[in-house]
Write a protein that holds these residues in place. Structure first.
Motif, mmCIF file in Angstrom:
data_model
loop_
_atom_site.group_PDB
_atom_site.id
_atom_site.type_symbol
_atom_site.label_atom_id
_atom_site.label_comp_id
_atom_site.label_asym_id
_atom_site.label_seq_id
_atom_site.Cartn_x
_atom_site.Cartn_y
_atom_site.Cartn_z
ATOM 1 N N ALA A 286 -0.308 1.569 4.806
ATOM 2 C CA ALA A 286 -0.323 3.001 4.504
ATOM 3 C C ALA A 286 0.340 3.801 5.612
ATOM 4 O O ALA A 286 0.250 3.462 6.795
ATOM 5 C CB ALA A 286 -1.759 3.484 4.301
ATOM 6 N N VAL B 114 1.594 7.781 1.800
ATOM 7 C CA VAL B 114 2.054 6.700 0.930
ATOM 8 C C VAL B 114 1.192 5.473 1.192
ATOM 9 O O VAL B 114 1.073 5.016 2.335
ATOM 10 C CB VAL B 114 3.534 6.369 1.176
ATOM 11 C CG1 VAL B 114 3.971 5.213 0.273
ATOM 12 C CG2 VAL B 114 4.415 7.592 0.922
ATOM 13 N N ASN C 132 0.684 1.525 0.056
ATOM 14 C CA ASN C 132 1.260 0.366 -0.620
ATOM 15 C C ASN C 132 0.229 -0.753 -0.677
ATOM 16 O O ASN C 132 -0.203 -1.264 0.361
ATOM 17 C CB ASN C 132 2.503 -0.121 0.130
ATOM 18 C CG ASN C 132 3.729 0.684 -0.215
ATOM 19 O OD1 ASN C 132 4.294 0.544 -1.298
ATOM 20 N ND2 ASN C 132 4.143 1.551 0.697
ATOM 21 N N TYR C 133 -0.161 -1.122 -1.907
ATOM 22 C CA TYR C 133 -1.062 -2.267 -2.096
ATOM 23 C C TYR C 133 -0.170 -3.436 -2.517
ATOM 24 O O TYR C 133 0.226 -3.555 -3.673
ATOM 25 C CB TYR C 133 -2.103 -1.937 -3.156
ATOM 26 C CG TYR C 133 -3.273 -2.899 -3.197
ATOM 27 C CD1 TYR C 133 -3.755 -3.517 -2.054
ATOM 28 C CD2 TYR C 133 -3.919 -3.179 -4.402
ATOM 29 C CE1 TYR C 133 -4.830 -4.375 -2.090
ATOM 30 C CE2 TYR C 133 -5.006 -4.036 -4.463
ATOM 31 C CZ TYR C 133 -5.455 -4.634 -3.296
ATOM 32 O OH TYR C 133 -6.528 -5.501 -3.345
ATOM 33 N N ARG C 134 0.153 -4.302 -1.545
ATOM 34 C CA ARG C 134 1.221 -5.267 -1.715
ATOM 35 C C ARG C 134 0.716 -6.655 -2.093
ATOM 36 O O ARG C 134 -0.290 -7.134 -1.581
ATOM 37 C CB ARG C 134 2.039 -5.373 -0.422
ATOM 38 C CG ARG C 134 2.716 -4.078 -0.008
ATOM 39 C CD ARG C 134 3.440 -4.244 1.310
ATOM 40 N NE ARG C 134 4.118 -3.021 1.718
ATOM 41 C CZ ARG C 134 4.728 -2.861 2.882
ATOM 42 N NH1 ARG C 134 4.737 -3.847 3.761
ATOM 43 N NH2 ARG C 134 5.317 -1.714 3.173
ATOM 44 N N THR D 298 2.444 -5.354 -7.081
ATOM 45 C CA THR D 298 2.498 -4.410 -5.967
ATOM 46 C C THR D 298 2.471 -3.001 -6.535
ATOM 47 O O THR D 298 3.205 -2.691 -7.484
ATOM 48 C CB THR D 298 3.773 -4.604 -5.137
ATOM 49 O OG1 THR D 298 3.730 -5.888 -4.495
ATOM 50 C CG2 THR D 298 3.898 -3.534 -4.068
ATOM 51 N N GLN E 222 2.281 1.305 -5.491
ATOM 52 C CA GLN E 222 2.439 2.339 -4.465
ATOM 53 C C GLN E 222 1.853 3.638 -4.973
ATOM 54 O O GLN E 222 2.188 4.089 -6.069
ATOM 55 C CB GLN E 222 3.913 2.537 -4.116
ATOM 56 C CG GLN E 222 4.147 3.680 -3.119
ATOM 57 C CD GLN E 222 5.596 3.818 -2.721
ATOM 58 O OE1 GLN E 222 6.145 2.951 -2.049
ATOM 59 N NE2 GLN E 222 6.233 4.894 -3.150
ATOM 60 N N TYR E 223 0.966 4.228 -4.171
ATOM 61 C CA TYR E 223 0.331 5.504 -4.517
ATOM 62 C C TYR E 223 0.766 6.534 -3.487
ATOM 63 O O TYR E 223 0.523 6.381 -2.295
ATOM 64 C CB TYR E 223 -1.190 5.353 -4.524
ATOM 65 C CG TYR E 223 -1.936 6.603 -4.927
ATOM 66 C CD1 TYR E 223 -1.959 7.036 -6.244
ATOM 67 C CD2 TYR E 223 -2.626 7.350 -3.980
ATOM 68 C CE1 TYR E 223 -2.646 8.175 -6.616
ATOM 69 C CE2 TYR E 223 -3.321 8.490 -4.332
ATOM 70 C CZ TYR E 223 -3.328 8.894 -5.661
ATOM 71 O OH TYR E 223 -4.019 10.030 -6.023
ATOM 72 N N SER E 224 1.435 7.580 -3.966
ATOM 73 C CA SER E 224 1.957 8.627 -3.076
ATOM 74 C C SER E 224 1.246 9.937 -3.358
ATOM 75 O O SER E 224 1.170 10.365 -4.525
ATOM 76 C CB SER E 224 3.466 8.807 -3.291
ATOM 77 O OG SER E 224 4.153 7.589 -3.151
ATOM 78 N N GLY F 168 4.805 1.008 -9.600
ATOM 79 C CA GLY F 168 4.757 -0.402 -9.256
ATOM 80 C C GLY F 168 5.040 -1.317 -10.412
ATOM 81 O O GLY F 168 5.421 -0.897 -11.512
#
Length: 679
Positions: free
Chosen positions: A312, A321, A323-325, A339, A341-343, A353
């Protein structure tokens, strides 16, 4: 001694005396005299109470880490006892933070460059209260007086402040958040001995090679969103505030109701939360329950669990931002990978994603359209089952009220799809687009029975009531794969093709269909029907109809054709006919989605000299869940009446020809029959 040398000696002596006097004064000065001034100045700057109520003192010591002549310069080490920081005026509680003792060291030479530099500050046994009364009222947002001066076009101060590290001792943090209904107490205690980062997390990655040891343990208890919350964790002993400093280690395991959140990793640049790198695990009854915990809007699902890495970058001004990768997990009996991504930011947060499921259980997607998955999907607190006992169509509501809290752009692939053992599906793909409460699946595709289903779904959740549209195409679905349990179907080469265009309003599947307008076209060629087939499919009504017309024998269906108009939820056939080797069958009447009632008449007519079992019309009436069927009383069907009736339906019959692929050629019986009707 000359006069010049004598003057220099006197001046030098006086300077030394002044320095010695200054050192004596500073060393013996009672710093407590400055407390009223300090308290007043800090309170005015922070716009909230501040007080040093105990002893304020300074000890001067040389700094061992300095080199050369700088090592001879003593640094002041300041301590203050019984320090209190209060809350802003709109929060009634008096104290935000109480510190029995604060210690800090000041770099004196940095004052020459107008910088107040504290290499470290130590908080002894801190007791803090975090309070939020509303979205706009909390005690962690500081309204500084200097900010107001800046708004008045005054020149900013030439002085700057720099702090490298925060050390802390055992302490207590109380959280009172009226917005999330959180009332939590967190206790911080020493572990006894430091624990290496890799020993706690099992992570020996290069990115965390510099992570500090775990020094303190955490214990949390209370309530979150009305549900009990408990948790444990570990943290480091020194918070490095420089981005290039030692990563600060964190580890925690929290439970709220049946939702569990576990993470371990590091935080860099913690003043801005600029470098978060965590291994993060979620589990719970439904992904929808994570909204209250994370603010991310997700659909209701069966029980789930995921395991991935969260990286993050948090910026309160420009937006953060997350990112859950490369996460792996399951939803119900389906696996899930991908994956996301939450912004955050304006006008709305956004979720983006790619997701993949190698083995997708179709029922696990049931809650998305208001259908129970059958695998333990649990209703939210206070939620009741609103499905009427006498209805078939799903009545569960689409919860559109929260659709506008964020946007989404997510692609999904399901490689192998399970739906019992009788409906072969594969290769599901869809593109989910949510913007301003408007949801689209554009497109939604999957394979079925060696054919394809392609659809575009549009649900305008920003309209009250919701407006929905669906455009669906089914192509070349092979009958023997659609009905793998029916032995007689394995001898056919028949296929099913269809088109459907529907639009309606309402916040459930039942409401959408009950108000729907559109058209449904369907063609089936080269099939087989019998009473045994109807029993396999579990169709009692069909079992009766087929038995009445054909008895116990099999009958080959050359073509089944339907062109159905739907107006305000009422389905009326333009053409609904079956051409079999023994008979021509025409279906008339209507279906009403709103009331789930039907009134259909089935007119069979034998071909040639063959006498079928029945020469009178059949009826199907009643509700979808409890149908009534039988033989209509009255005169027999006049020979040729059914064929004559179908011969008048030139336009709806011709419209069905578009469903036949040119590659199918003359092998398709429907093409021959519809062409004859068209002529």
């Amino acid at each position: 001694m000359t006069k010049t040398k004598k003057a220099i000696s006197i001046a030098s002596g006086a300077l030394v005396l002044l320095i010695v006097a200054a050192i004596i004064i500073i060393a013996t000065f009672d710093w407590n005299r400055l407390k009223p001034t300090i308290n007043k100045k800090v309170s005015a700057e922070l716009n909230r109470p501040f007080a040093i109520r105990g002893d304020l003192g300074v000890v001067w010591e040389r700094q061992p880490s300095e080199r050369g002549w700088r090592s001879w310069v003593p640094w002041p080490h300041v301590h203050a006892d019984d320090v209190m920081l209060g809350n802003p005026p709109d929060i009634p509680e008096v104290t935000m933070v109480h510190l029995p003792r604060v210690e800090a060291t000041l770099a004196p030479l940095s004052l020459l460059s107008k910088t107040v530099y504290l290499p470290w500050i130590k908080l002894v046994q801190p007791d803090a209260r975090i309070i939020r009364l509303s979205e706009k009222t909390n005690n962690w947002t500081f309204n500084l007086a200097s900010d107001k001066d800046a708004d008045k076009n005054k020149q900013p101060s030439a002085w700057s402040f720099k702090l490298d590290n925060i050390l802390f001792d055992r302490g207590r943090i109380a959280v009172d958040d009226r917005v999330s209904r959180a009332n939590i107490e967190i206790l911080v205690d020493p572990l006894g001995k430091p624990l290496p980062f890799s020993e706690v997390t099992g992570d020996k990655g290069k990115s965390d090679a510099k992570a500090g040891d775990f020094v303190f343990g955490l214990k949390a208890s209370g309530r979150y969103n009305g549900a009990p919350l408990t948790g444990t964790g570990k943290i480091g002993g020194m918070l490095a505030l420089k981005s290039e400093g030692t990563p600060f280690p964190v580890q925690a395991d929290f439970r709220s109701g049946n939702t569990r959140v576990m993470f371990s990793g590091t935080v860099n640049d913690p003043m801005k939360m600029g470098g978060v790198n965590l291994r993060l695990k979620f589990s719970g009854d439904s992904l929808g329950n994570l909204y209250d915990l994370t603010g991310v809007l997700l659909p209701d699902t069966p029980p789930f669990e995921t395991d991935g890495r969260l990286v993050a970058k948090i910026d309160a001004d420009k937006g953060s931002v997350f990112n859950y990768r490369d996460f792996n997990g399951r939803i119900g009996d389906s696996d899930i990978h991908g994956t996301l991504q939450y912004s955050t930011g304006k006008p709305r947060p956004k979720l983006e994603g790619d997701l993949v499921s190698k083995q997708l259980r179709l029922a696990d997607l049931g809650p998305l359209i208001g259908v129970d998955s059958g695998k333990g999907t649990k209703p939210k607190a206070g939620q009741k089952n609103i499905q009427p006992a006498d209805k078939v169509l799903p009545y569960d509501r689409f919860e559109t009220d929260k659709w506008d809290v964020m946007d989404a752009d997510v692609r999904f692939k399901g490689q192998r799809i399970e739906h019992g053992s009788s409906l072969p599906l594969n290769n599901l793909t869809t593109h989910v687009i949510l913007q301003k409460g408007d949801l689209q699946l554009k497109p939604l595709k999957f394979g079925m029975a060696s054919g394809t289903i392609s659809a575009t779904i549009h649900l305008a959740g920003n309209k009250k009531p919701m407006q929905g549209e669906a455009d669906i195409q089914a192509r070349r679905l092979r009958l023997k794969e659609l009905m793998p349990k029916a032995e007689m179907m394995q001898k056919t080469i028949g296929e099913v093709n269809g088109d459907a265009k529907l639009r309606g309003t309402g916040n459930s599947v039942a409401a959408l269909l009950g108000t729907s307008n559109g058209n449904l076209k369907l063609l089936m060629n080269d099939g087989v029907v019998s009473r045994n087939l109807m029993e396999i499919l579990g169709l009692n009504v069909g079992n009766f109809i087929v038995g009445q017309i054909f008895g116990d024998e099999e009958a080959r269906v050359n073509c089944a054709a339907a062109n159905l108009d739907i107006n305000n939820g009422v389905v009326r056939p333009q053409i609904f006919a079956f051409d079999t080797q023994n008979a021509l069958i025409n279906v008339t009447g209507n279906l009403r989605f709103a009331s789930e009632q039907m009134d259909l008449t089935i007119d069979p007519e034998s071909k040639g000299l063959r006498i079928i079992t029945l020469r009178s019309p059949l009826y199907v009436r009643g509700t979808f869940k409890h149908p009534d069927y039988g033989v209509k009383p009255g005169p027999l069907i006049v020979r040729g009446a059914v064929a004559a009736a179908l011969a008048t339906l030139v336009t709806p019959a011709a419209a069905l020809l578009a469903l036949i692929s040119p590659s199918e050629g003359e092998a398709n019986q429907c093409q021959v029959i519809l062409s004859q009707l068209k002529k």
